[in-house]
Design a protein around this motif. Structure first.
Motif, PDB file in Angstrom:
ATOM      1  N   GLY A 255       0.822  -1.205   0.000  1.00  0.00           N
ATOM      2  CA  GLY A 255       0.000   0.000   0.000  1.00  0.00           C
ATOM      3  C   GLY A 255       0.860   1.260   0.000  1.00  0.00           C
ATOM      4  O   GLY A 255       2.087   1.206  -0.049  1.00  0.00           O
ATOM      5  N   THR A 256       0.197   2.416   0.046  1.00  0.00           N
ATOM      6  CA  THR A 256       0.901   3.694  -0.039  1.00  0.00           C
ATOM      7  C   THR A 256       0.770   4.481   1.259  1.00  0.00           C
ATOM      8  O   THR A 256      -0.022   4.161   2.134  1.00  0.00           O
ATOM      9  N   LEU A 257       1.525   5.560   1.321  1.00  0.00           N
ATOM     10  CA  LEU A 257       1.485   6.447   2.474  1.00  0.00           C
ATOM     11  C   LEU A 257       0.119   7.121   2.607  1.00  0.00           C
ATOM     12  O   LEU A 257      -0.263   7.536   3.698  1.00  0.00           O
ATOM     13  N   VAL A 258      -0.636   7.207   1.506  1.00  0.00           N
ATOM     14  CA  VAL A 258      -1.985   7.791   1.567  1.00  0.00           C
ATOM     15  C   VAL A 258      -2.861   7.013   2.532  1.00  0.00           C
ATOM     16  O   VAL A 258      -3.537   7.587   3.395  1.00  0.00           O
ATOM     17  N   VAL A 278       9.009   8.688  12.615  1.00  0.00           N
ATOM     18  CA  VAL A 278       9.575   7.490  11.993  1.00  0.00           C
ATOM     19  C   VAL A 278       9.414   7.545  10.480  1.00  0.00           C
ATOM     20  O   VAL A 278      10.348   7.287   9.717  1.00  0.00           O
ATOM     21  N   ALA A 279       8.203   7.885  10.011  1.00  0.00           N
ATOM     22  CA  ALA A 279       7.946   7.922   8.571  1.00  0.00           C
ATOM     23  C   ALA A 279       8.787   8.997   7.882  1.00  0.00           C
ATOM     24  O   ALA A 279       9.378   8.762   6.817  1.00  0.00           O
ATOM     25  N   LEU A 280       8.856  10.176   8.489  1.00  0.00           N
ATOM     26  CA  LEU A 280       9.627  11.260   7.885  1.00  0.00           C
ATOM     27  C   LEU A 280      11.106  10.895   7.776  1.00  0.00           C
ATOM     28  O   LEU A 280      11.771  11.203   6.777  1.00  0.00           O
ATOM     29  N   TRP A 309       4.815   1.296   1.098  1.00  0.00           N
ATOM     30  CA  TRP A 309       5.298   0.562   2.270  1.00  0.00           C
ATOM     31  C   TRP A 309       5.635  -0.855   1.856  1.00  0.00           C
ATOM     32  O   TRP A 309       4.816  -1.547   1.242  1.00  0.00           O
ATOM     33  N   ASP A 310       6.848  -1.276   2.166  1.00  0.00           N
ATOM     34  CA  ASP A 310       7.298  -2.632   1.871  1.00  0.00           C
ATOM     35  C   ASP A 310       7.097  -3.508   3.102  1.00  0.00           C
ATOM     36  O   ASP A 310       7.809  -3.347   4.098  1.00  0.00           O
ATOM     37  N   PRO A 311       6.136  -4.438   3.090  1.00  0.00           N
ATOM     38  CA  PRO A 311       5.882  -5.261   4.280  1.00  0.00           C
ATOM     39  C   PRO A 311       7.020  -6.225   4.586  1.00  0.00           C
ATOM     40  O   PRO A 311       7.114  -6.736   5.694  1.00  0.00           O
ATOM     41  N   THR A 312       7.894  -6.477   3.611  1.00  0.00           N
ATOM     42  CA  THR A 312       9.025  -7.374   3.859  1.00  0.00           C
ATOM     43  C   THR A 312      10.046  -6.730   4.784  1.00  0.00           C
ATOM     44  O   THR A 312      10.583  -7.378   5.680  1.00  0.00           O
ATOM     45  N   THR A 313      10.334  -5.459   4.571  1.00  0.00           N
ATOM     46  CA  THR A 313      11.373  -4.778   5.351  1.00  0.00           C
ATOM     47  C   THR A 313      10.821  -3.769   6.334  1.00  0.00           C
ATOM     48  O   THR A 313      11.580  -3.170   7.094  1.00  0.00           O
TER      49      THR A 313
END
Length: 894
Positions: A255-258, A278-280, A309-313
C-alpha cells in the motif's frame, strides 16, 4: 469512515452495465477511446434507465460507494458471474433484439468481463480529490441527477492487455493482475511462467508517452548505478523498443502512504507524533541518497501516493519518478542541454499541493523542490489531513496541537516561499531529524504501541545506520548451521538451486536473511525430529525463495518461529508430520510468541496438521498464500493471535480452510476457501475478529461456521454451493452477519441453532435447497433487511423454542412459505414483505406464538397468513390478509 464493500451492490451495477453494453453492441468497447464517446454515453444511459425501471435509483450512490471499495480480483470474479448470467439471459431471449444471441460470442464475453473488472479502478480515479486522494469514498454532495453523471465513472477504454497475455519482448513472462490504469498507460503485476516466485510491477507506456518512460528508466538507472538504497524501489528490467515499451520494477505490495495517513488521522496527537517522526526519517534517508549523487537526482513529484510501504522490510520506499524526476541544475552543460528537450514535458509534471513556488513557475529542478514537498507531507501527517497545505496559520495550528518547537521549525524550514531560505537537501533534512530524536519519550512509546494494531504500517521502525551487510553464498556441501553460527547479525545467506540436507534442526538465533533463487529448486530437507528450521531472536528473519521439506516419519513441524520479526516470501512448507498421541508437530509453518511481520506468496501443502498455525500474541500479515491438502486446516489461529489474512487460497484441506479459535481476533479478507472437507471458515471458543469479502464455495459442510462463544463480524462474504449451510451459528455464538450472499447451499442459506443470537442484516439468501434463513433450538437475535428468495422451502423458518426478532425482511418466490413458525417458536415478525411464495405468506403451526405486526403478504399461491394447530400470539395491522385460524388459540386474532 470508508464504505464497506457490498458485493451485491457491485453485482447489480455490473449487471446493468453489462446489459447496457450488450444493448449498444460490445464491439463498441474496442473502439471506445474517449470518455465522452457516444458508446460510453449509451452505456451510462442504459445503466441510469435500469435503476429507474427497477425502482432502485436511491441505491445508486451506495452501489458506486461499493464499487470504490472493490479490489481488482473481486471485480474479476464478480464480472465473470455477471457476464455468465447476462449472456445466458441474452441467449434465452431471442425475441429481444437489443440482446440478440448473435452479440454474445466468446470474444464478446471476454471483452465484457475485462471491461466490467476495470470499472472500480475508473470509479476511484474519478473520486480522487484533495480530501481523499485514494478515491475510495464518496463526496457528501455527490448526486446522479442525469445519466451524464455516470459517464465519468466508466473506463475510457479497455486495458491493452488481458490477464495471461505475454509481455512484449519477454515471452517467458505474463501479466497477471491489473494494478492501475492512467493516461500514461497501464501497470500490471507480472510473473514468470515457470518460476512463479519471480514477479514484478510492470509499467507500460502507450503511444507518445513512451519517451517519458525512457527518461524515467535513465534516472532510476543513475540511482542504481551508484548502489541500491532500501528506500527506493529498484528497476529490474526494461524494454524500450517497439510500440509498447515497459519498465519492470520490484513489486511492493503493502500500500501507499496515503492509506496510512488516513488511518493516522484518527489517532491522538501524542500517538501520531512518534509515528510521523519514523515515517519522515525513512523518506528523508532516501532523499538524502538521491540528492547526494553527482549531479543530484530530484524526484519533483514527491507525494504520499508515490511512497510505498514494503511489508518485507517494514520500510517506506519512494517510487514513480516519471517525468517529474530530473537532474538538478548543477549537471554538466551537455546533460543540461539534453534535458532542455524535455522542458515542455516536465515543466507541468507535478502535484500542485506539494510543488514548490519555483516548480509551479517552471524553473529548473532543485533538491529544494523535494524538500518543499517533504514539508507539506510532514504538515499533513501532523495535522491529520491530506487536503491541506501549510499556509499563514501553520505555526498557530501546529502549536495549538502541542507540536514540539523543533518540529515546527523543521516544517517551516522546508516550506519557505524563497528557495534560498529553505533547507537545502535531503542530507540537511536527515541531520535535523536526528537532532529531533524521537520528539519525546511519550511519542516514542507510541511507535512501539503501534504494533498492537493491524493498520497498514503496524511495525514501522527506523533501523540505525549500519555497515554494508555481510553476504555469504553457501553451497550444499558446506555445513549451513556452521556458516550461520559464524556470520554477524543481519547478514545474508544466499543459497543455490540445490538440495541442502540437514541432519538436525537448523537453529537461527540472530537477525538473518536466508535467500534462495526460487522454491522450486532450492530445498532445505530434513528427517530430524522437532522441526526443519527454528528461529527465535529480537530482530528480523527474512526467508525467501526456499522450500522447507520434512521427510520420513519422525514428528516435526516445518518452520517454527518462537519470537521476533519475520518476512517470509515465496517459500514452500511441506511434509510436516503430526504425533497425534502427544499433540505435537504437523504444521508447515508455526508462529508463536509475540512475533510480528508478514508471510506472503508462500505455499503450505501436504502437512499432517495445518498449513500455517498462529498462536499466543502473534500479529502477522498473511498475504496471497496457498494452503492445500493439509490434514487439518489450511490456516489456524489460536491463543490471542491477530493480524490480517488477505487473498489467501485455502483449498482441499481435510478440515477447515481457515480456523479461528480461543481468543484469536484476526481480520480475514478476500480469502478463497473452497472444497475443504469441513468448513470454509470456522470460529470457535471466544474468538472474534472480522471475516469480509471472502469466498467460501463448495465446502463439504458449512461455508462459514460459528460455534461456542465466538462473536465474529461477517461482512460481504459469498457462501455458495456448500453441502450444508452457507453460514451456520451453533452453541452460544453471536456476532453480526451483514451483506453476505448465501446461494445454492444444500441446506440453509443461514442456519441459527441452539442458544445462538446473532444479528443478521442485509444478507441475500437465494436458491438454497432448504430455507433461506432457519432458526432452531432456543436461538434468538435479530434478522432485518434480509432478502430470502427462490429457496426450495421457506424464506425464513423458525422452529423449536426459537424467538428471533424479524423485521423488514423480503421473502419472495420461495417454494414453500415466506415465513414459517413451528414447534414452540415465538418472537416477533414486523414490517416483513412475503410476496409470490408457492404456499403461504406467513404460516404458524404447532404451538408457535409469534407476534405479527405490519407485515405485507401479497400474491402468495395459498393464503397470506395461516394459523394451524394450537398456536397463539398477536396479529395486528398486517396488510392483504386472508387469515385461516382453524384450530387456533390466538391471544388476539386481529
Amino acid at each position: 469512515m470508508p464504505y464497506a464493500l457490498n458485493m451485491e451492490r457491485v453485482f447489480r451495477f455490473f449487471r446493468y452495465a453489462a446489459e447496457a453494453a450488450l444493448e449498444n453492441g460490445v464491439g463498441g468497447l474496442i473502439q471506445c477511446l474517449v470518455p465522452a464517446g457516444s458508446f460510453l454515453v449509451g452505456i451510462a444511459a442504459g445503466i441510469y434507465r435500469r435503476y429507474h425501471q427497477q425502482q432502485e435509483f436511491e441505491q445508486l450512490c451506495q452501489d458506486v460507494a461499493a464499487l470504490a471499495q472493490t479490489q481488482f480480483e473481486q471485480a474479476c470474479q464478480l464480472a465473470h458471474s455477471v457476464v455468465d448470467e447476462v449472456t445466458q439471459q441474452a441467449t434465452n431471449t431471442s425475441r429481444n433484439t437489443s440482446l440478440s444471441p448473435a452479440t454474445v460470442d466468446n470474444q464478446s464475453r471476454t471483452t465484457l468481463q475485462l471491461y466490467l473488472s476495470t470499472i472500480p479502478q475508473a470509479v476511484r480515479q474519478s473520486l480522487k480529490r484533495p480530501e481523499d486522494p485514494s478515491g475510495t469514498t464518496l463526496p457528501a454532495e455527490l448526486t446522479f441527477d442525469t445519466a451524464e453523471g455516470l459517464v465519468r465513472l466508466l473506463p475510457a477504454r479497455l486495458p491493452r492487455f488481458r490477464p495471461g497475455d505475454g509481455v512484449p519482448g519477454k515471452p517467458e513472462w505474463v501479466v497477471e493482475r491489473l494494478l492501475g490504469v492512467g493516461g500514461f498507460g497501464e501497470v500490471w503485476l507480472a510473473r514468470h511462467k515457470r518460476m512463479h516466485s519471480l514477479c514484478g510491477a510492470l509499467k507500460f507506456c502507450l503511444g507518445p508517452s513512451g519517451r517519458e518512460l525512457i527518461h524515467e528508466a535513465e534516472l532510476v538507472n543513475r540511482i542504481l548505478v551508484a548502489g541500491r538504497h532500501p528506500g527506493i524501489v529498484p528497476l529490474l528490467d526494461v524494454h524500450l523498443e517497439g510500440e509498447t515499451p515497459w519498465l519492470l520494477y520490484e513489486y511492493v505490495g503493502g500500500g501507499t502512504l496515503v492509506n496510512w495517513m488516513h488511518q493516522l488521522a484518527g489517532q491522538p496527537i501524542e500517538q501520531r507524533l512518534g509515528r510521523v517522526w519514523v515515517a519522515l526519517r525513512q523518506v528523508a534517508e532516501a532523499l538524502a541518497y538521491m540528492h547526494s549523487l553527482q549531479p543530484p537526482v530530484v524526484h519533483r513529484d514527491l507525494k504520499p501516493a508515490n511512497v510505498l510501504w514494503d511489508p518485507t522490510t517494514n520500510c517506506l520506499r519512494i517510487t514513480d519518478f516519471g517525468i517529474g524526476a530530473v537532474m538538478a541544475r548543477e549537471t554538466h552543460s551537455a546533460e543540461v542541454a539534453s534535458l532542455m528537450s524535455l522542458w515542455t514535458l516536465w515543466r507541468g509534471a507535478y502535484s500542485p499541493l506539494y510543488a514548490s513556488p519555483q516548480q509551479r513557475r517552471g524553473e529548473r529542478a532543485d533538491p529544494r523542490d523535494d524538500v518543499h514537498a517533504f514539508g507539506v507531507m510532514g504538515y499533513q501527517m501532523v495535522v491529520g489531513r491530506l487536503d491541506v497545505a501549510p499556509g499563514p496559520g501553520a505555526v498557530r495550528q501546529l502549536r495549538k496541537l502541542g507540536v514540539p518547537d523543533k518540529l515546527v521549525e523543521l516544517i517551516l524550514g522546508c516550506i519557505h516561499e524563497e528557495a534560498e531560505e529553505r533547507l537545502s537537501d535531503g542530507s540537511v533534512l536527515m541531520k535535523r531529524l536526528q537532532q529531533l530524536g524521537s520528539l519525546s519519550a511519550k511519542a516514542a512509546a507510541s511507535v512501539s504501541l503501534s504494533s498492537a494494531g493491524t493498520g497498514l504500517f503496524p511495525h514501522l521502525t527506523v533501523s540505525p545506520p549500519t555497515k554494508p551487510a555481510e553476504v555469504r553464498k553457501v553451497h550444499p556441501e558446506e555445513d549451513l548451521a556452521e556458516v550461520i553460527a559464524s556470520v554477524l547479525s543481519g547478514s545474508t545467506i544466499e543459497l543455490t538451486s540445490s538440495v541442502y540436507r540437514l541432519s538436525k534442526p537448523l537453529v537461527i538465533d540472530k537477525p538473518l536473511t536466508l535467500r534462495g533463487p526460487e522454491a522450486d529448486t532450492c530445498i532445505l530437507e530434513s528427517d530430524a525430529e522437532g522441526m526443519v528450521l527454528e528461529f527465535e531472536a529480537s530482530g528480523l528473519l527474512v526467508l525467501e525463495g526456499i522450500t522447507i521439506l520434512h521427510v520420513g516419519r519422525s514428528w516435526a513441524d516445518g518452520v517454527v518461529i518462537r519470537d521476533g520479526r519475520v518476512a517470509i516470501r515465496h517459500c514452500r512448507f511441506m511434509g510436516a508430520v503430526c504425533d497425534s498421541t502427544n499433540r505435537r508437530g504437523g504444521s508447515g509453518l508455526w508462529v508463536m510468541g509475540r512475533t510480528v511481520g508478514v508471510v506472503a506468496d508462500c505455499d503450505s501443502i501436504n502437512n499432517e496438521l495445518c498449513g500455517i498455525a498462529l498462536s499466543e500474541q502473534v500479529r502477522l500479515e498473511l498475504n496471497n498464500n496457498r494452503c492445500q491438502n493439509n490434514k487439518d486446516c489450511g490456516i489456524i489461529y489460536f491463543g490471542s493471535a491477530a493480524g490480517t489474512a488477505r487473498d489467501n487460497l485455502c483449498v482441499e484441506n481435510e478440515k477447515h480452510g481457515i480456523s479461528v479459535g480461543e481468543q484469536a481476533q484476526p481480520d480475514l479478507e478476500s480469502n478463497r476457501c473452497q472444497n475443504n472437507k469441513w468448513c470454509g471458515i470456522a470460529f470457535f471458543g471466544s474468538a472474534a475478529g472480522t471475516a469480509r469479502s471472502n469466498f467460501c464455495i463448495g465446502n463439504e459442510k458449512h461455508g462459514i461456521y460459528v460455534h461456542e462463544l465466538a462473536r465474529p463480524n461477517l461482512h460481504n462474504n459469498r457462501c455458495e454451493n456448500n453441502r450444508w449451510c452457507g453460514i451456520a451459528f451453533f452453541g452460544s455464538a453471536a456476532g453480526r452477519a451483514c451483506d453476505n450472499i448465501c446461494i445454492g447451499n444444500s441446506y440453509h442459506g443461514i442456519g441459527v441453532n441452539e442458544q445462538t443470537h446473532p444479528e443478521l442484516h442485509n444478507n441475500r439468501c437465494e436458491g438454497n435447497k432448504c430455507n433461506g434463513i432457519s432458526y432452531f433450538g432456543s436461538a434468538a437475535g435479530t434478522a432485518h433487511n434480509n432478502t430470502c428468495t427462490s429457496n426450495e422451502k421457506d424464506g425464513i423458518y423458525i422452529g423449536g423454542q426459537a424467538q428471533p426478532d424479524l423485521h423488514n425482511n423480503c421473502c419472495e418466490n420461495n417454494k414453500w412459505n415466506g415465513i414459517a413458525y413451528s414447534g414452540s417458536a415465538a418472537g416477533t415478525a414486523r414490517n416483513n414483505a412475503c410476496i409470490d411464495n408457492e404456499k403461504d405468506g406467513i404460516h404458524i403451526g404447532g404451538q408457535a406464538r409469534p407476534n405479527l405486526y405490519n407485515n405485507h403478504c401479497e400474491n402468495n399461491r395459498w393464503d397470506s397468513i395461516v394459523y394451524s394447530g394450537l398456536v397463539g400470539g398477536l396479529v395486528q395491522n398486517n396488510s392483504s390478509m386472508a387469515v385461516d385460524m382453524t384450530h387456533t388459540s390466538a391471544a388476539k386474532k386481529l
